[in-house]
Design a protein around this motif. Structure first.
Motif, PDB file in Angstrom:
ATOM      1  N   GLU A 111       0.822  -1.202   0.000  1.00 37.13           N
ATOM      2  CA  GLU A 111       0.000   0.000   0.000  1.00 37.13           C
ATOM      3  C   GLU A 111       0.863   1.263   0.000  1.00 37.13           C
ATOM      4  O   GLU A 111       1.817   1.385   0.764  1.00 37.13           O
ATOM      5  CB  GLU A 111      -0.902  -0.007   1.227  1.00 37.13           C
ATOM      6  N   VAL A 112       0.506   2.208  -0.870  1.00 42.82           N
ATOM      7  CA  VAL A 112       1.155   3.515  -0.926  1.00 42.82           C
ATOM      8  C   VAL A 112       0.073   4.582  -0.852  1.00 42.82           C
ATOM      9  O   VAL A 112      -0.780   4.668  -1.734  1.00 42.82           O
ATOM     10  CB  VAL A 112       1.985   3.691  -2.217  1.00 42.82           C
ATOM     11  N   LEU A 113       0.095   5.378   0.208  1.00 43.66           N
ATOM     12  CA  LEU A 113      -0.905   6.413   0.418  1.00 43.66           C
ATOM     13  C   LEU A 113      -0.215   7.774   0.561  1.00 43.66           C
ATOM     14  O   LEU A 113       0.698   7.928   1.378  1.00 43.66           O
ATOM     15  CB  LEU A 113      -1.725   6.130   1.679  1.00 43.66           C
ATOM     16  N   LEU A 114      -0.659   8.734  -0.225  1.00 43.72           N
ATOM     17  CA  LEU A 114      -0.125  10.091  -0.179  1.00 43.72           C
ATOM     18  C   LEU A 114      -1.191  10.992   0.435  1.00 43.72           C
ATOM     19  O   LEU A 114      -2.303  11.092  -0.083  1.00 43.72           O
ATOM     20  CB  LEU A 114       0.234  10.566  -1.588  1.00 43.72           C
ATOM     21  N   THR A 115      -0.848  11.672   1.536  1.00 45.26           N
ATOM     22  CA  THR A 115      -1.813  12.507   2.252  1.00 45.26           C
ATOM     23  C   THR A 115      -1.461  13.979   2.089  1.00 45.26           C
ATOM     24  O   THR A 115      -0.316  14.389   2.330  1.00 45.26           O
ATOM     25  CB  THR A 115      -1.832  12.159   3.753  1.00 45.26           C
ATOM     26  N   LYS A 116      -2.450  14.766   1.672  1.00 48.98           N
ATOM     27  CA  LYS A 116      -2.264  16.203   1.516  1.00 48.98           C
ATOM     28  C   LYS A 116      -2.543  16.907   2.844  1.00 48.98           C
ATOM     29  O   LYS A 116      -3.154  16.350   3.747  1.00 48.98           O
ATOM     30  CB  LYS A 116      -3.191  16.725   0.419  1.00 48.98           C
ATOM     31  N   THR A 117      -2.084  18.150   2.938  1.00 46.38           N
ATOM     32  CA  THR A 117      -2.272  18.911   4.173  1.00 46.38           C
ATOM     33  C   THR A 117      -3.733  19.199   4.467  1.00 46.38           C
ATOM     34  O   THR A 117      -4.088  19.477   5.611  1.00 46.38           O
ATOM     35  CB  THR A 117      -1.482  20.228   4.114  1.00 46.38           C
ATOM     36  N   ASP A 118      -4.593  19.135   3.461  1.00 46.29           N
ATOM     37  CA  ASP A 118      -6.024  19.368   3.699  1.00 46.29           C
ATOM     38  C   ASP A 118      -6.755  18.096   4.102  1.00 46.29           C
ATOM     39  O   ASP A 118      -7.976  18.081   4.237  1.00 46.29           O
ATOM     40  CB  ASP A 118      -6.679  19.987   2.465  1.00 46.29           C
ATOM     41  N   GLY A 119      -6.022  17.001   4.289  1.00 42.10           N
ATOM     42  CA  GLY A 119      -6.608  15.745   4.717  1.00 42.10           C
ATOM     43  C   GLY A 119      -6.938  14.788   3.587  1.00 42.10           C
ATOM     44  O   GLY A 119      -7.261  13.618   3.841  1.00 42.10           O
ATOM     45  N   THR A 120      -6.866  15.227   2.344  1.00 40.30           N
ATOM     46  CA  THR A 120      -7.146  14.346   1.200  1.00 40.30           C
ATOM     47  C   THR A 120      -6.092  13.250   1.116  1.00 40.30           C
ATOM     48  O   THR A 120      -4.892  13.511   1.236  1.00 40.30           O
ATOM     49  CB  THR A 120      -7.143  15.149  -0.108  1.00 40.30           C
ATOM     50  N   VAL A 121      -6.540  12.016   0.913  1.00 36.65           N
ATOM     51  CA  VAL A 121      -5.632  10.874   0.791  1.00 36.65           C
ATOM     52  C   VAL A 121      -5.709  10.318  -0.627  1.00 36.65           C
ATOM     53  O   VAL A 121      -6.792   9.987  -1.116  1.00 36.65           O
ATOM     54  CB  VAL A 121      -5.986   9.770   1.807  1.00 36.65           C
ATOM     55  N   LEU A 122      -4.562  10.231  -1.280  1.00 37.46           N
ATOM     56  CA  LEU A 122      -4.473   9.658  -2.622  1.00 37.46           C
ATOM     57  C   LEU A 122      -3.917   8.245  -2.512  1.00 37.46           C
ATOM     58  O   LEU A 122      -2.806   8.045  -2.021  1.00 37.46           O
ATOM     59  CB  LEU A 122      -3.567  10.514  -3.513  1.00 37.46           C
ATOM     60  N   ASP A 123      -4.691   7.256  -2.954  1.00 42.63           N
ATOM     61  CA  ASP A 123      -4.260   5.861  -2.912  1.00 42.63           C
ATOM     62  C   ASP A 123      -3.510   5.545  -4.208  1.00 42.63           C
ATOM     63  O   ASP A 123      -4.108   5.467  -5.286  1.00 42.63           O
ATOM     64  CB  ASP A 123      -5.470   4.943  -2.746  1.00 42.63           C
ATOM     65  N   LEU A 124      -2.200   5.364  -4.099  1.00 45.67           N
ATOM     66  CA  LEU A 124      -1.348   5.090  -5.255  1.00 45.67           C
ATOM     67  C   LEU A 124      -0.858   3.644  -5.259  1.00 45.67           C
ATOM     68  O   LEU A 124       0.134   3.325  -5.892  1.00 45.67           O
ATOM     69  CB  LEU A 124      -0.150   6.057  -5.260  1.00 45.67           C
ATOM     70  N   SER A 125      -1.570   2.782  -4.569  1.00 40.67           N
ATOM     71  CA  SER A 125      -1.143   1.390  -4.445  1.00 40.67           C
ATOM     72  C   SER A 125      -1.113   0.664  -5.780  1.00 40.67           C
ATOM     73  O   SER A 125      -0.374  -0.314  -5.953  1.00 40.67           O
ATOM     74  CB  SER A 125      -2.060   0.642  -3.470  1.00 40.67           C
TER      75      SER A 125
END
Length: 353
Positions: A292-306
């Motif tokens: 699993e690869v998850l990228l989290t933005k400062t506004d709380g948005t999570v991008l799932d790049l798995s």
């Protein structure tokens, strides 16, 4: 012969995600029926500005005037001030072009980081007439280009994609966006890109038909700034019966990449070339897709790049597998807007200095 050997070796080690494998299978089964099509939303006013800038390239190239990378990339990857600032820093103009049968293909600009890159090409009908077939939009024509496999400077276990963009079907231009990711550094090199015979899908005849015959060859130098940050080194996590050691995680405004080592050398079956056995698919999931690869933005948005593509390189002498996965993001995200990235549950805070 070493280059050919290395090429075959890297190709044999390349593995795709389930989503990518499904897409590749569908493309192979119906290449003419489902050609490449536009992938990402764009803004009409911004694209018109970009098209005007591309016209200036043709008219002003003799004087050495090229559009800025921001003019080319902003309509495609975001137009906020912070995004434009990133493009101005890491983007580089190219301006290489070739003309055949009244069609000019120009490599406009490139941007990237150490392991990823994006190139935008403009295809122009030199007589100023409508580029697409009369009465048809890009989504209806499903354009295809023979002989285009991506710019050739990309080495190693590489993956990527390309798609057309055209916001104004009535003008004389369209754009082709190419993304590339690799497990070796790619910020410098000499690129060659070849194109042959632009075709479209005729829904009435249910056949691919030639739109513009021709052969185009571009050659240009790749030299852009790597603005990625590097995180991790030595952290471990376990899953699916394997223990993984994170070697390096890189994050940039345009892409992410995770490199890690598995404590077992993957063993592939003797499946026929171009086919993947069920066991190989299971192994690919264990070593690549299930990480699993998850990228989290400062506004709380999570991008799932798995589901990012990548490669698996077994070393049978040491009994390990070197793995890497990554992809170009859908939009430019300044590092100041990124909070953290998680790989296999190991979380790294992204520095903002």
């Amino acid at each position: 012969m070493s280059d050919l050997f290395d090429y075959k070796k890297e190709m044999s080690e390349l593995r795709f995600t389930e989503i990518q494998k499904k897409a590749l299978a569908e493309a192979a089964a119906s290449a003419a029926r489902t050609p490449a099509k536009r992938r990402r939303p764009v803004f009409r006013t911004a694209l018109i500005a970009a098209a005007m800038a591309a016209v200036l390239v043709v008219g002003s190239s003799a004087a050495g005037i090229l559009p800025s990378p921001a003019e080319i990339f902003t309509p495609l990857f975001g137009g906020a001030a912070a995004q434009t600032e990133v493009i101005d820093k890491i983007g580089r103009p190219i301006g290489a072009s070739d003309t055949d049968n009244g069609i000019t293909i120009t490599a406009e600009a490139i941007m990237g980081d150490q392991y990823n890159a994006v190139i935008v090409y403009t295809l122009t009908r030199d007589d100023g007439e409508r580029f697409l077939p009369e009465g048809k939009s890009l989504d209806e024509t499903h354009l295809m280009i023979d002989g285009f496999n991506g710019a050739s400077w990309v080495k190693g276990g590489a993956h990527g994609g390309s798609w057309f963009v055209d916001e104004d079907p009535e003008d004389n231009q369209i754009q082709l966006v190419e993304t590339a990711s690799s497990n070796v550094a790619m910020t410098k090199g000499t690129a060659n890109a070849s194109f042959e015979d632009l075709q479209y899908w005729n829904a009435e005849t249910e056949q691919a038909e030639l739109l513009y015959p021709g052969k185009w060859k571009l050659r240009f130098e790749v030299d852009y700034e790597d603005c990625s940050v590097r995180l991790g080194g030595g952290e471990t996590f376990s899953q699916d019966g394997l223990t993984f050691t994170i070697d390096e995680v890189t994050v940039s405004p345009i892409a992410v990449r995770a490199a890690y080592t598995a404590d077992e050398a993957v063993v592939w079956s003797d499946a026929p070339s171009g086919r993947q056995s069920e066991e190989d698919a299971r192994q690919s999931q264990r070593y690549l897709e299930n990480v699993e690869v998850l990228l989290t933005k400062t506004d709380g948005t999570v991008l799932d790049l798995s589901n990012a593509g990548g490669s698996i390189s077994p070393d049978y002498d040491t009994g390990i597998s070197l793995c890497a996965k990554g992809q170009v993001l859908e939009e430019i995200i300044p590092l100041a807007e990124l909070q953290s990235i998680s790989v296999g549950g190991v979380v790294y805070e992204i520095p903002h200095n």
